[in-house]
Motif scaffolding. Structure first.
Motif, mmCIF file in Angstrom:
data_model
loop_
_atom_site.group_PDB
_atom_site.id
_atom_site.type_symbol
_atom_site.label_atom_id
_atom_site.label_comp_id
_atom_site.label_asym_id
_atom_site.label_seq_id
_atom_site.Cartn_x
_atom_site.Cartn_y
_atom_site.Cartn_z
ATOM 1 N N CYS A 43 1.017 -1.223 0.182
ATOM 2 C CA CYS A 43 0.031 0.042 0.006
ATOM 3 C C CYS A 43 0.736 1.232 -0.047
ATOM 4 C CB CYS A 43 -1.115 0.035 1.316
ATOM 5 S SG CYS A 43 -2.036 -1.320 1.159
ATOM 6 N N ASN A 44 1.980 1.129 -0.704
ATOM 7 C CA ASN A 44 2.809 2.408 -0.919
ATOM 8 C C ASN A 44 3.789 2.711 0.214
ATOM 9 O OD1 ASN A 44 2.336 3.046 -3.711
ATOM 10 N ND2 ASN A 44 0.589 4.469 -2.936
ATOM 11 N N PHE A 45 3.591 1.770 1.348
ATOM 12 C CA PHE A 45 4.593 1.923 2.581
ATOM 13 C C PHE A 45 5.672 0.982 2.410
ATOM 14 C CE2 PHE A 45 0.374 2.542 4.513
ATOM 15 C CZ PHE A 45 0.501 3.772 5.195
ATOM 16 N N LYS A 46 7.039 1.319 2.925
ATOM 17 C CA LYS A 46 7.998 0.537 2.823
ATOM 18 C C LYS A 46 8.005 -0.311 4.254
ATOM 19 C CE LYS A 46 9.653 1.986 -1.216
ATOM 20 N NZ LYS A 46 9.538 1.210 -2.340
ATOM 21 N N LEU A 47 8.069 -1.607 4.023
ATOM 22 C CA LEU A 47 8.033 -2.196 5.347
ATOM 23 C C LEU A 47 9.305 -3.138 5.584
ATOM 24 C CD1 LEU A 47 4.223 -3.471 5.382
ATOM 25 C CD2 LEU A 47 5.357 -1.231 6.342
ATOM 26 N N ALA A 48 9.758 -3.126 6.935
ATOM 27 C CA ALA A 48 10.494 -4.205 7.179
ATOM 28 C C ALA A 48 9.803 -5.170 8.281
ATOM 29 C CB ALA A 48 11.816 -3.427 8.088
ATOM 30 N N LEU A 49 10.080 -6.369 8.171
ATOM 31 C CA LEU A 49 9.371 -7.354 8.896
ATOM 32 C C LEU A 49 10.430 -8.404 9.501
ATOM 33 C CD1 LEU A 49 7.714 -7.086 6.056
ATOM 34 C CD2 LEU A 49 6.255 -8.820 6.849
ATOM 35 N N TRP A 50 10.204 -8.803 10.668
ATOM 36 C CA TRP A 50 10.929 -9.728 11.490
ATOM 37 C C TRP A 50 10.157 -10.376 12.410
ATOM 38 C CZ3 TRP A 50 11.244 -4.807 12.558
ATOM 39 C CH2 TRP A 50 11.549 -4.390 14.172
ATOM 40 N N ARG A 51 10.723 -11.665 12.903
ATOM 41 C CA ARG A 51 10.075 -12.297 13.924
ATOM 42 C C ARG A 51 10.738 -12.291 15.247
ATOM 43 N NH1 ARG A 51 6.883 -16.707 13.035
ATOM 44 N NH2 ARG A 51 7.208 -16.954 11.048
ATOM 45 N N PRO A 53 11.500 -12.771 19.538
ATOM 46 C CA PRO A 53 11.933 -13.882 20.186
ATOM 47 C C PRO A 53 10.775 -14.671 20.437
ATOM 48 C CG PRO A 53 13.344 -12.299 20.988
ATOM 49 C CD PRO A 53 12.304 -11.730 19.760
ATOM 50 N N ASP A 54 9.595 -14.253 20.768
ATOM 51 C CA ASP A 54 8.465 -15.126 21.061
ATOM 52 C C ASP A 54 7.572 -15.688 20.055
ATOM 53 O OD1 ASP A 54 7.304 -13.050 20.079
ATOM 54 O OD2 ASP A 54 6.244 -12.401 21.829
ATOM 55 N N GLY A 55 8.193 -15.426 18.735
ATOM 56 C CA GLY A 55 7.549 -15.911 17.360
ATOM 57 C C GLY A 55 6.630 -14.864 16.757
ATOM 58 N N ALA A 56 6.206 -13.857 17.538
ATOM 59 C CA ALA A 56 5.249 -12.982 17.094
ATOM 60 C C ALA A 56 6.034 -12.185 15.911
ATOM 61 C CB ALA A 56 4.553 -12.007 17.963
ATOM 62 N N ILE A 57 5.171 -11.437 15.231
ATOM 63 C CA ILE A 57 5.737 -10.655 13.845
ATOM 64 C C ILE A 57 5.943 -9.452 14.243
ATOM 65 C CG2 ILE A 57 5.341 -10.447 11.315
ATOM 66 C CD1 ILE A 57 6.066 -13.245 12.110
ATOM 67 N N ALA A 58 6.873 -9.069 13.780
ATOM 68 C CA ALA A 58 7.095 -7.382 13.981
ATOM 69 C C ALA A 58 7.078 -6.645 12.671
ATOM 70 C CB ALA A 58 8.174 -6.913 14.611
ATOM 71 N N VAL A 59 6.411 -5.659 12.242
ATOM 72 C CA VAL A 59 6.492 -4.642 11.338
ATOM 73 C C VAL A 59 6.609 -3.293 11.410
ATOM 74 C CG1 VAL A 59 5.079 -4.536 9.098
ATOM 75 C CG2 VAL A 59 4.862 -6.636 9.943
ATOM 76 N N VAL A 60 7.609 -2.829 10.895
ATOM 77 C CA VAL A 60 7.840 -1.269 11.022
ATOM 78 C C VAL A 60 8.076 -0.584 9.571
ATOM 79 C CG1 VAL A 60 8.655 -1.616 13.333
ATOM 80 C CG2 VAL A 60 10.239 -1.521 11.453
ATOM 81 N N GLU A 61 7.758 0.650 9.701
ATOM 82 C CA GLU A 61 8.196 1.471 8.345
ATOM 83 C C GLU A 61 9.694 1.299 8.105
ATOM 84 O OE1 GLU A 61 6.477 5.161 5.955
ATOM 85 O OE2 GLU A 61 6.767 5.475 7.992
ATOM 86 N N ASP A 62 10.325 1.015 6.894
ATOM 87 C CA ASP A 62 11.626 0.559 6.520
ATOM 88 C C ASP A 62 12.358 1.671 6.408
ATOM 89 O OD1 ASP A 62 13.651 -0.959 6.223
ATOM 90 O OD2 ASP A 62 13.201 -1.677 4.256
ATOM 91 N N ALA A 63 12.651 2.691 7.285
ATOM 92 C CA ALA A 63 13.299 3.981 7.218
ATOM 93 C C ALA A 63 13.499 4.386 8.591
ATOM 94 C CB ALA A 63 12.550 5.037 6.564
ATOM 95 N N CYS A 64 14.962 4.231 8.967
ATOM 96 C CA CYS A 64 15.259 4.816 10.418
ATOM 97 C C CYS A 64 14.736 6.196 10.782
ATOM 98 C CB CYS A 64 16.794 4.618 10.343
ATOM 99 S SG CYS A 64 17.259 5.177 12.195
ATOM 100 N N TRP A 65 14.277 6.397 11.815
ATOM 101 C CA TRP A 65 13.629 7.613 12.383
ATOM 102 C C TRP A 65 14.901 8.604 12.099
ATOM 103 C CZ3 TRP A 65 15.937 10.573 16.459
ATOM 104 C CH2 TRP A 65 15.241 11.528 16.804
ATOM 105 N N HIS A 66 16.060 8.438 12.187
ATOM 106 C CA HIS A 66 17.333 9.144 12.340
ATOM 107 C C HIS A 66 17.578 9.841 11.141
ATOM 108 C CE1 HIS A 66 21.845 9.571 12.607
ATOM 109 N NE2 HIS A 66 21.332 10.754 13.003
ATOM 110 N N ARG A 67 18.069 8.765 10.092
ATOM 111 C CA ARG A 67 18.366 9.466 8.764
ATOM 112 C C ARG A 67 17.499 8.710 7.533
ATOM 113 N NH1 ARG A 67 20.819 14.215 9.900
ATOM 114 N NH2 ARG A 67 22.149 14.242 7.961
ATOM 115 N N LEU A 68 16.779 8.057 7.767
ATOM 116 C CA LEU A 68 15.877 7.214 6.843
ATOM 117 C C LEU A 68 16.682 5.951 6.117
ATOM 118 C CD1 LEU A 68 13.956 10.063 5.085
ATOM 119 C CD2 LEU A 68 13.400 9.140 7.191
ATOM 120 N N ALA A 69 17.866 5.790 6.555
ATOM 121 C CA ALA A 69 18.207 4.401 6.012
ATOM 122 C C ALA A 69 17.509 3.291 6.141
ATOM 123 C CB ALA A 69 19.803 4.191 6.735
#
Lengths: 359, 359, 359
Positions: A43-51, A53-69
């Motif tokens: 949906c036009n969002f750049k996403l980073a996904l990972w699992r 330790p408890d197995g649940a899924i994390a999804v965040v915008e794929d651009a660091c708050w600091h300098r957007l890397a």
């Protein structure tokens, strides 16, 4: 957290083509591992996904708050993502937990996180208002990990609006022409379809009595003689289309529900928008017979993948013409009644969000 | 039929660079077969071409009326084109003749068709008002299938405005520099040219007396000694440029019309706009000597193709600079008097259409 | 000479990202030969560079006054550039000296020329007001051809705003993460830095006492034992960043200026904008020990090139996110104090030019 634009129009300023308040399949379960990052566009969002330790899924915008890397270039440490550029760290909920070179973390430091839920072998991501992200709204694709069904699928990354695949699946007339040498035959184009709808779902049925079986189904059935063939297509907004398809020996009651003299498959499809003109199409093909035959699973999956490439070629060419000829509308014929209904539901969902955002 | 935009401006909103009321070469005759579809782009239109059972040429907009899938992906049945996606059919005149899944064809169902005419080994397409499409207006390229001439040609798809090729052909001074090792020599750059015009055509002449022959022509002539060389360039708007070129032994009357002591060729060129910044350049090289020597035909065609690639490199680089430096104008020198005249005729043709369209 | 746009905004209409009144490295000295043309892009200008008979450097806009063909396709004759298309000639100062097919040269015929100066093994080009082009303002990179230093460098053409490299070099915290396996270690991220500035330059220092040496420096030092490590970074606006880096055995006074028990290098960096989102990064690595060891020179140059590719990957990905997410700002942390100061100086230089141009 930064203010997000209410409406994710594309760069040409066109109308949004998808609702945000929806669960979208964003990856297969097996694609998201504990110590690896996966980058996806949804949906036009750049996403980073990972699992976590408890197995649940994390999804965040794929651009660091600091300098957007892109955070997806980084790595996972104790369940947090570490930015490769300067080592800034974020939890799965987007909160910053460490900044190098200073004692404290700025209070507003975070990246946007997205609700995620794992079900039916997929990772589902909610792109809209987190308060509305109810896992009960995930579309029913239970056949995908139901022990009474067996099969497998793939992902197709296609250069077209996800709605072109919805249109395509809601009317299987195209099988006669696009898939003339595999699953298509004249009966599909000639048999009228019936359309019904309820809430956010639409059902299209095409029941073909006493016809010659197309080559694909003839091979599955493994017997000579005319067949009854059914295609029952169920759309669940905005982008899931599950097909109940099969053939049975003619006159044995297959169209009335007795499928003991036939073969039955489910083609499960969910097509998530990446951008306004690209999509990720997750599909699988499952069956309720020969459950333990892994060789058949592979054979069916690969045969289906070849068939779907025939659709991809046509739909990407259609998208190219839509882009090149903005003054020409898409027209609707009788065969499009299911697709029209589906499009109307999608439009209603988008419109409801626009109203919400202007309050 | 859908309303067409009156003016086919490019996506950057620049002025139209070509008239629409014109016959443009769109393919070689041999490229359009009875049972195959050819996709071409002409004047920003996407076109599908095929040959009907009676041998006549059909040209329609290459996007199905129904959902815009390219018709060129489909096939021909009984002289009609069948859309690969859903099997909708159209006649060569664009009228829809069949729709799957319903009895009747919607009355407005059609695609835009374009007048087409086959002549001089080319398929000519008229992109403007069909009422004005008079085959008598097709530019004279009769040498291309005249039994007294022999030769062959090719198509170059170039990434530049078609007018850059018109400019290029209207002044052969560039031969001295661009083609220094083949047909160029100092005499071309130093000999003044004369320009005349009449109606929509312009003629540029450069007559060089008693000069050393450049390597290409020396080989054709096959004799030592100085030569008289002529270049008579005739432009027919908007994009046809035919060259009468050759050399004869000096003093034998070649410049006055007696070409018996020389070699004479015609370079036939017609450059059709695909878009504002790309074109299809159809050319052929014919001669009135050694008519049956197919080996010479091939040798000349390939030698000429190599020479034209030298132009392509320069003109595509020129286009790239024109795009990058919109604040810099093109300037005219004495050598550009023929090209200036040609450009003015093109502009007049476009302006006449604008007046027409505002009525 | 044609009027030039006052402000070279990019095609998206964004603000200018670089001052024009500045000397920019545009090539290595050895890249500009007497009889060859070099094409480069600098500050959105297309440039053609060559060396005149007297050894001085000529730089002109790379588009012929006549029809905009790139002059860099042409050749050099008697120190002038000859356009490949029609043979129009220009002196190094941009004045037209010959036009084919006519006696006189039009009085206004010229291309824009740019002040150029050769120093420190680089060709420096001034993109702004020629009256202000004082070679004394060329940034100090004298180590590059100082006989007391030895080394070599390369050019990286990167797809990012040149300022991302300035940010990157002004804070070496990133070494810990981006270069974890070569020059990075935890001490860099943990040691606070001090920032000072004067005029158009900024100095950032990070002095690390009694630490374990990272692998690169351990190999250079060639001795066991803890070290003192220094990183003294000096920015000279708009885009030169020279690093004084090294390690000495701990407690031998390296941080106080006695470097006899250590190894000392200079990393010389100047990053010239090609466009708003691409740059040419000229760098070299020089040392004041083992001056004659050419094998060491090559080894260090190549090792450094590999390290810089790690930066390029991150910065190009960062640029991609900046383009995709225009609503997200770049944030500053304590580690960015040097970069912030450098950016402010650049902004001040650009703003001063805007004031000048509105008079």
């Amino acid at each position: 957290m930064d203010a997000q634009p209410k409406s994710t129009q594309n760069s040409a300023g066109r109308e949004r083509t998808f609702p945000l308040n929806a669960w979208y399949a964003c990856a297969w379960s097996h694609e998201v591992a504990r110590n690896a990052l996966l980058a996806r566009t949804l949906c036009n969002f750049k996403l980073a996904l990972w699992r976590k330790p408890d197995g649940a899924i994390a999804v965040v915008e794929d651009a660091c708050w600091h300098r957007l890397a892109p955070l997806s270039l980084g790595w996972i440490e104790n369940g947090d993502v570490v930015c490769k550029y300067h080592g800034v760290r974020f939890r799965g909920d987007g909160v910053c937990t460490h900044v190098p070179g200073q004692e404290s973390v700025p209070p507003n430091a975070c990246v946007r996180s997205f609700p995620a839920f794992e079900k039916y072998r997929f990772i589902w991501v909610w792109t809209g208002d987190p308060a509305l992200a109810d896992p009960a709204k995930i579309p029913d694709m239970h056949w995908n990990d139901d022990p009474e069904w067996a099969g497998d699928g793939k992902t197709m990354f296609a250069k077209c609006d996800y709605r072109l695949f919805v249109d395509n699946l809601m009317d299987l007339t195209h099988e006669t022409f696009v898939h003339a040498t595999s699953i298509g035959n004249q009966a599909v184009a000639e048999t009228p379809l019936t359309v019904s709808h309820e809430g956010n779902s639409v059902t299209v049925q095409r029941l073909m009595e006493n016809i010659d079986a197309p080559s694909f189904w003839r091979a599955q059935l493994g017997k000579p003689g005319n067949v009854d063939r059914w295609q029952i297509i169920r759309f669940e907004a905005p982008c899931t289309v599950n097909l109940d398809v099969g053939v049975a020996l003619a006159g044995t009651g297959g169209l009335q529900g007795n499928r003991s003299q036939g073969v039955n498959g489910r083609v499960l499809n969910t097509i998530s928008p990446e951008t306004d003109t690209t999509c990720m199409y997750f599909w699988s093909l499952v069956r309720n017979y020969k459950l333990g035959d892994q060789s058949l699973t592979v054979q069916l999956r690969e045969a289906n993948a070849r068939i779907f490439v025939e659709d991809q070629i046509v739909l990407e060419a259609q998208q190219e013409r839509i882009n090149a000829l903005p003054h020409l509308p898409l027209r609707n014929l009788a065969i499009d009644s299911g697709a029209m209904r589906a499009r109307r539901i999608i439009e209603r969902m988008i419109a409801a969000e626009e109203v919400g955002s202007s309050r």
